[in-house]
Design a protein around this motif. Sequence first.
Motif, PDB file in Angstrom:
ATOM      1  N   HIS A 104       0.847  -1.198   0.000  1.00  0.00           N
ATOM      2  CA  HIS A 104       0.000   0.000   0.000  1.00  0.00           C
ATOM      3  C   HIS A 104       0.886   1.254   0.000  1.00  0.00           C
ATOM      4  CE1 HIS A 104      -3.225   2.817   1.276  1.00  0.00           C
ATOM      5  NE2 HIS A 104      -2.256   3.333   2.025  1.00  0.00           N
ATOM      6  N   GLU A 173      -5.978   7.245  -0.969  1.00  0.00           N
ATOM      7  CA  GLU A 173      -5.813   6.028  -0.170  1.00  0.00           C
ATOM      8  C   GLU A 173      -6.390   4.802  -0.888  1.00  0.00           C
ATOM      9  OE1 GLU A 173      -4.006   5.615   2.382  1.00  0.00           O
ATOM     10  OE2 GLU A 173      -3.497   7.729   2.463  1.00  0.00           O
ATOM     11  N   TYR A 207     -10.108   6.250   7.135  1.00  0.00           N
ATOM     12  CA  TYR A 207     -10.098   7.529   6.419  1.00  0.00           C
ATOM     13  C   TYR A 207     -11.522   7.997   6.127  1.00  0.00           C
ATOM     14  CZ  TYR A 207      -5.094   6.973   5.935  1.00  0.00           C
ATOM     15  OH  TYR A 207      -3.760   6.837   6.212  1.00  0.00           O
TER      16      TYR A 207
HETATM   17 ZN   LIG Z   1      -2.031   5.311   2.576  1.00  0.00          ZN
END
Ligand SMILES: [Zn+2]
Length: 228
Positions: A104, A173, A207
């Motif tokens: 990631h 993200e 998030y």
């Molecule tokens: Zn991230």
Amino acid sequence: MVRYGYGFDYAYLLIIIVSVALGALAQAYIRSAYKKWSHVGATMGKTGAQVAREMLDAQGASAVGITSVAGHLTDYYDPRDNCLHLSQENFGGGSVASVAVACHEAGHAVQTAHGYAFGRIRTALVPVVNFTQRAWSVLFLLGIVMNFSGLTSLAIVCFAFSVLFQIVTLPVEIDASRRAVRYLSTVGGGIDERGARSVLTAAALTYVAAALISVMQLVYLLARSNRR
Ligand SMILES: [Zn+2]
């Protein structure tokens, strides 16, 4: 004229309770998903740092460095030193969870290498938000104390920048996770892809929760400033 009373504000208390609960739930969910998949070894038999290195090299980001950092789930990519900073367990560990988080972060570095649009917008907003995040509450309090609506309005504009930042963070993200899952599906087994998807979805929810909380606060501030 904008008026902010000093009386007890039940709506704001409710927002605080919902925010704390939402944040705690999201944190608990990522911790449990991470814990579950940190007990499952990735099929590649490599550490998070090794798999991230291979992903970076395969996707045109071989200039990116990788170092380890202390703490639990403290992993991040810093565009300033163009380096992945992986927590020790993800740097040296070979679990599905470690490999997923490492890839990631590699996904963020690949975004920078490829000039990914939302990533560039987010980076451009960083200095603005660093300022507005500190300024908004001071302006807001000054506006109330001095009973000057211009200052409270300015405070809300500053706060809106933080909200915008949280919203722009979401595609950045999600895209980094998508890159990680896609890469792991090509080099690893089905279990790697399934575990990575599970861990990274849980991470994305933190998030989403943060963005929801800030939108809720902005709506509240706007509603109060429109109330006479
Ligand atoms: Zn991230």
